[in-house]
Design a protein around this motif. Structure first.
Motif, PDB file in Angstrom:
ATOM      1  N   LYS A 193       0.825  -1.223   0.000  1.00 16.15           N
ATOM      2  CA  LYS A 193       0.000   0.000   0.000  1.00 16.15           C
ATOM      3  C   LYS A 193       0.859   1.272   0.000  1.00 16.15           C
ATOM      4  O   LYS A 193       0.394   2.336  -0.389  1.00 16.15           O
ATOM      5  CB  LYS A 193      -0.993  -0.001   1.171  1.00 16.15           C
ATOM      6  CG  LYS A 193      -0.381  -0.120   2.550  1.00 16.15           C
ATOM      7  CD  LYS A 193      -1.502  -0.078   3.605  1.00 16.15           C
ATOM      8  CE  LYS A 193      -1.000  -0.098   5.029  1.00 16.15           C
ATOM      9  NZ  LYS A 193      -0.481  -1.390   5.503  1.00 16.15           N
ATOM     10  N   HIS A 194       2.122   1.154   0.412  1.00 13.28           N
ATOM     11  CA  HIS A 194       3.004   2.337   0.426  1.00 13.28           C
ATOM     12  C   HIS A 194       3.789   2.496  -0.883  1.00 13.28           C
ATOM     13  O   HIS A 194       4.603   3.403  -1.004  1.00 13.28           O
ATOM     14  CB  HIS A 194       4.026   2.215   1.558  1.00 13.28           C
ATOM     15  CG  HIS A 194       3.400   2.020   2.903  1.00 13.28           C
ATOM     16  ND1 HIS A 194       2.538   2.930   3.450  1.00 13.28           N
ATOM     17  CD2 HIS A 194       3.512   1.012   3.806  1.00 13.28           C
ATOM     18  CE1 HIS A 194       2.134   2.485   4.637  1.00 13.28           C
ATOM     19  NE2 HIS A 194       2.709   1.330   4.871  1.00 13.28           N
ATOM     20  N   TYR A 195       3.614   1.566  -1.835  1.00 16.87           N
ATOM     21  CA  TYR A 195       4.452   1.579  -3.039  1.00 16.87           C
ATOM     22  C   TYR A 195       3.616   1.623  -4.315  1.00 16.87           C
ATOM     23  O   TYR A 195       2.485   1.144  -4.344  1.00 16.87           O
ATOM     24  CB  TYR A 195       5.364   0.334  -3.052  1.00 16.87           C
ATOM     25  CG  TYR A 195       6.416   0.427  -1.976  1.00 16.87           C
ATOM     26  CD1 TYR A 195       7.609   1.104  -2.204  1.00 16.87           C
ATOM     27  CD2 TYR A 195       6.183  -0.107  -0.711  1.00 16.87           C
ATOM     28  CE1 TYR A 195       8.554   1.235  -1.197  1.00 16.87           C
ATOM     29  CE2 TYR A 195       7.123   0.028   0.300  1.00 16.87           C
ATOM     30  CZ  TYR A 195       8.306   0.697   0.049  1.00 16.87           C
ATOM     31  OH  TYR A 195       9.237   0.842   1.043  1.00 16.87           O
ATOM     32  N   LYS A 215      -3.584  -0.889  -7.030  1.00 18.52           N
ATOM     33  CA  LYS A 215      -2.807   0.250  -7.536  1.00 18.52           C
ATOM     34  C   LYS A 215      -1.374  -0.105  -7.896  1.00 18.52           C
ATOM     35  O   LYS A 215      -0.680   0.683  -8.526  1.00 18.52           O
ATOM     36  CB  LYS A 215      -2.813   1.359  -6.489  1.00 18.52           C
ATOM     37  CG  LYS A 215      -4.187   1.987  -6.332  1.00 18.52           C
ATOM     38  CD  LYS A 215      -4.097   3.421  -5.810  1.00 18.52           C
ATOM     39  CE  LYS A 215      -5.451   3.928  -5.410  1.00 18.52           C
ATOM     40  NZ  LYS A 215      -5.768   3.624  -4.009  1.00 18.52           N
ATOM     41  N   ALA A 216      -0.910  -1.295  -7.496  1.00 15.17           N
ATOM     42  CA  ALA A 216       0.516  -1.592  -7.682  1.00 15.17           C
ATOM     43  C   ALA A 216       0.806  -2.192  -9.055  1.00 15.17           C
ATOM     44  O   ALA A 216       0.090  -3.070  -9.532  1.00 15.17           O
ATOM     45  CB  ALA A 216       0.976  -2.552  -6.595  1.00 15.17           C
ATOM     46  N   ILE A 217       1.897  -1.698  -9.653  1.00 12.64           N
ATOM     47  CA  ILE A 217       2.415  -2.319 -10.875  1.00 12.64           C
ATOM     48  C   ILE A 217       3.477  -3.321 -10.422  1.00 12.64           C
ATOM     49  O   ILE A 217       4.286  -3.025  -9.536  1.00 12.64           O
ATOM     50  CB  ILE A 217       3.082  -1.254 -11.776  1.00 12.64           C
ATOM     51  CG1 ILE A 217       2.094  -0.158 -12.162  1.00 12.64           C
ATOM     52  CG2 ILE A 217       3.726  -1.900 -12.998  1.00 12.64           C
ATOM     53  CD1 ILE A 217       1.027  -0.561 -13.131  1.00 12.64           C
ATOM     54  N   ILE A 234      -7.879  -9.774 -12.080  1.00 13.91           N
ATOM     55  CA  ILE A 234      -6.777  -8.804 -12.026  1.00 13.91           C
ATOM     56  C   ILE A 234      -6.450  -8.364 -13.455  1.00 13.91           C
ATOM     57  O   ILE A 234      -6.415  -9.197 -14.361  1.00 13.91           O
ATOM     58  CB  ILE A 234      -5.540  -9.454 -11.353  1.00 13.91           C
ATOM     59  CG1 ILE A 234      -5.880  -9.815  -9.903  1.00 13.91           C
ATOM     60  CG2 ILE A 234      -4.319  -8.543 -11.415  1.00 13.91           C
ATOM     61  CD1 ILE A 234      -4.861 -10.682  -9.211  1.00 13.91           C
ATOM     62  N   ASP A 235      -6.211  -7.075 -13.630  1.00 19.27           N
ATOM     63  CA  ASP A 235      -5.833  -6.566 -14.952  1.00 19.27           C
ATOM     64  C   ASP A 235      -4.358  -6.927 -15.189  1.00 19.27           C
ATOM     65  O   ASP A 235      -3.461  -6.134 -14.932  1.00 19.27           O
ATOM     66  CB  ASP A 235      -6.045  -5.040 -14.967  1.00 19.27           C
ATOM     67  CG  ASP A 235      -5.429  -4.401 -16.204  1.00 19.27           C
ATOM     68  OD1 ASP A 235      -5.173  -5.122 -17.191  1.00 19.27           O
ATOM     69  OD2 ASP A 235      -5.193  -3.176 -16.162  1.00 19.27           O
ATOM     70  N   ILE A 236      -4.128  -8.146 -15.661  1.00 16.16           N
ATOM     71  CA  ILE A 236      -2.751  -8.643 -15.789  1.00 16.16           C
ATOM     72  C   ILE A 236      -1.919  -7.797 -16.767  1.00 16.16           C
ATOM     73  O   ILE A 236      -0.836  -7.333 -16.409  1.00 16.16           O
ATOM     74  CB  ILE A 236      -2.735 -10.145 -16.161  1.00 16.16           C
ATOM     75  CG1 ILE A 236      -3.309 -10.981 -15.005  1.00 16.16           C
ATOM     76  CG2 ILE A 236      -1.331 -10.628 -16.538  1.00 16.16           C
ATOM     77  CD1 ILE A 236      -2.466 -11.041 -13.746  1.00 16.16           C
ATOM     78  N   PRO A 237      -2.406  -7.516 -17.996  1.00 16.94           N
ATOM     79  CA  PRO A 237      -1.551  -6.725 -18.901  1.00 16.94           C
ATOM     80  C   PRO A 237      -1.226  -5.339 -18.328  1.00 16.94           C
ATOM     81  O   PRO A 237      -0.149  -4.803 -18.557  1.00 16.94           O
ATOM     82  CB  PRO A 237      -2.391  -6.595 -20.171  1.00 16.94           C
ATOM     83  CG  PRO A 237      -3.442  -7.640 -20.071  1.00 16.94           C
ATOM     84  CD  PRO A 237      -3.673  -7.921 -18.625  1.00 16.94           C
ATOM     85  N   GLY A 238      -2.137  -4.787 -17.558  1.00 13.95           N
ATOM     86  CA  GLY A 238      -1.919  -3.455 -16.993  1.00 13.95           C
ATOM     87  C   GLY A 238      -1.052  -3.472 -15.747  1.00 13.95           C
ATOM     88  O   GLY A 238      -0.422  -2.478 -15.413  1.00 13.95           O
ATOM     89  N   ARG A 239      -1.028  -4.584 -15.039  1.00 10.61           N
ATOM     90  CA  ARG A 239      -0.376  -4.588 -13.715  1.00 10.61           C
ATOM     91  C   ARG A 239       0.842  -5.496 -13.609  1.00 10.61           C
ATOM     92  O   ARG A 239       1.520  -5.507 -12.575  1.00 10.61           O
ATOM     93  CB  ARG A 239      -1.409  -4.990 -12.650  1.00 10.61           C
ATOM     94  CG  ARG A 239      -2.510  -3.970 -12.541  1.00 10.61           C
ATOM     95  CD  ARG A 239      -3.017  -3.670 -11.180  1.00 10.61           C
ATOM     96  NE  ARG A 239      -2.987  -4.730 -10.219  1.00 10.61           N
ATOM     97  CZ  ARG A 239      -4.074  -5.352  -9.747  1.00 10.61           C
ATOM     98  NH1 ARG A 239      -5.269  -5.022 -10.200  1.00 10.61           N
ATOM     99  NH2 ARG A 239      -3.961  -6.279  -8.832  1.00 10.61           N
ATOM    100  N   LEU A 240       1.100  -6.267 -14.677  1.00  4.80           N
ATOM    101  CA  LEU A 240       2.257  -7.160 -14.615  1.00  4.80           C
ATOM    102  C   LEU A 240       3.135  -6.926 -15.841  1.00  4.80           C
ATOM    103  O   LEU A 240       2.696  -7.123 -16.979  1.00  4.80           O
ATOM    104  CB  LEU A 240       1.780  -8.619 -14.581  1.00  4.80           C
ATOM    105  CG  LEU A 240       2.875  -9.680 -14.491  1.00  4.80           C
ATOM    106  CD1 LEU A 240       3.680  -9.535 -13.203  1.00  4.80           C
ATOM    107  CD2 LEU A 240       2.273 -11.081 -14.555  1.00  4.80           C
TER     108      LEU A 240
END
Ligand code: IMP
Length: 423
Positions: free
Chosen positions: A25-27, A63-65, A91-97
């Motif tokens: 949550k801090h990153y 929110k984390a990438i 989970i939005d995999i293409p957007g977040r991984l």
């Protein structure tokens, strides 16, 4: 500073996955920098247990990438299984991984070579997870490896074939009985490669540089532990990457002067899975209690973990090599109910008492010297505030902080996200 590091200080399995999940949550970005599917990062929340092998532990936060860095080795087959396990979480995999072009690929024949090498070693085997880690890093440093970026080339299969053929010849060289059907393994591999090619593949060092310029907060997530580092661990009973702080620089392309906090994670006792020296290993009732209460079984292989008292000689060494700025103590709850708790403060070594880690810590060379502290009887698993910690646990923590010269900022009292006490 834009990049903080989170590292295991023992032989792995310290609980890094849980802490990354708590800290995410801090990153803005969580980035894995070394290792591969030999890791098993366990996260628990909302009554569900998740085990990740390749995918960074920030994946469950919206929110984390999450970045799989160039220092990581990826087995497309295992990676796809992880993706399938995540499908139900939307989970939005293409957007977040995001995956580094420069990360190396674990081929099916790397796994076979791992098995052949271990079989050939007999009793001297490393106790590898058999995920092909050693052979893949050998090809990387031997300048023969295949990288994710190679999959974007038209003729990547030719490169694959040449490498796989070489591996087959090497497997024969080992002259051990390894049964396999390469056609089947390859069919599975090629299907997984097609799925991997659809992922967001990036120049991760450039991405991370731009993220730093944009003042994004990055957490580099280590795998395994310092005592398994290829250079500083209990060689040869180690993994094949740099698990220590410097590995984050080479495994992500982050400059040393960009590093801020270095979070060092350790258990209130010690465990090790696989072969190799472990001076404080217990073969008695206390060790059995740690194994049972701590549920000490490998998250990747299911193997029982060896258990023992905390080894401050090894821990101090890890704190120094990594430049740890904050410590986090895991599994304090597992020791509840023990009357006395021992901590190794030095070794008898070649007729002397020493407090540094010598070259060889095999049982015939070192005998641990212990300090005994009072245990705590209270069940810690329901606690949420530092003020509720029992006095004898506070004494244990104070003793460790004095010895290690670094504050213990967090105490974990159970596997769930919520069972985390900040100090
Ligand atoms: P490899 O990395 O699979 O080659 O295994 C080398 C050594 O590291 C073995 O003793 C493994 O049990 C150990 N190891 C590898 N990954 C992990 C991990 O994530 N946790 C704990 N031990 C590990």
């Amino acid at each position: 500073m834009a990049v903080d590091l989170l590292l295991g200080l023992q032989w792995g399995d310290e609980g890094k996955g849980k802490i990354v999940d708590v800290l995410t949550k801090h990153y803005d970005i969580i980035a894995r920098f070394q290792g591969g599917p030999n890791a098993g990062h366990t996260l628990e929340f909302d009554g569900i247990k998740h085990v990740l092998h390749t995918i960074p532990s920030g994946i469950f936060h919206e929110k984390a990438i999450n970045v799989v860095g160039n220092g990581v080795v990826i087995d497309p087959v295992i990676f796809c299984k992880e993706l399938r396990n995540l499908e139900k979480f939307n989970i939005d995999i293409p957007g977040r991984l995001l995956i580094s072009r420069k990360a190396h690929l674990i081929l099916p024949t790397h796994r076979l070579l791992d098995a052949a090498s271990e079989a050939a070693k007999g009793k001297a085997k490393i106790g590898s997870t058999l995920k092909g880690i050693g052979p893949t890093y050998m090809d990387k440093t031997g300048r023969n490896g295949m990288r994710v970026g190679d999959l974007e080339l038209d003729r990547w299969k030719e490169k694959y074939r040449a490498l796989a053929n070489k591996h087959e010849a090497m497997i024969h060289f080992y002259d051990v009985d390894i049964q396999y059907n390469l056609k089947e393994l390859e069919a599975e591999f090629f299907a997984a490669v097609e799925a991997l090619k659809k992922m967001s593949i990036i120049d991760s060092e450039e991405y991370l540089y731009q993220a730093q310029q944009a003042k994004k907060k990055i957490l580099a997530e280590g795998a395994q532990g310092s005592m398994l580092d290829i250079d500083f661990g209990t060689y040869p009973y180690v993994t094949s990457s740099n698990t220590t702080a410097a590995g984050a620089c080479t495994g992500l392309g982050v400059a040393p002067n960009a590093i801020g906090e270095v979070y060092g994670i350790f258990k209130a006792y010690a465990t090790r899975v696989g072969s190799g020296p472990f001076p404080t290993e217990l073969f008695d009732e206390d060790g059995a209690t740690m194994a049972r209460v701590g549920n000490e079984f490998g998250a990747t292989t299911g193997r029982p973990r060896r258990c023992g008292w905390l080894d401050l000689v090894a821990l101090k060494y890890a704190v120094r090599i990594n430049g740890v700025t904050q410590l986090m103590m895991m599994k304090a709850d597992v020791l509840s109910g023990m009357e006395k708790i021992k901590v190794c403060t030095g070794y008898h070594y070649q007729g002397q008492q020493i407090t540094h880690l010598p070259y060889n810590i095999e049982a015939e060379n070192v005998t641990p010297i212990y300090k005994e502290l009072a245990g705590w009887q209270k069940d810690l698993t329901g606690l949420s505030k530092a003020s509720e910690l029992p006095e004898t646990l506070n004494q244990y923590i104070a003793f460790l902080e004095k010895e290690l010269e670094v504050p213990i900022k967090l105490v974990s009292v159970g596997p769930d996200r919520t069972q985390t006490i900040e100090r």
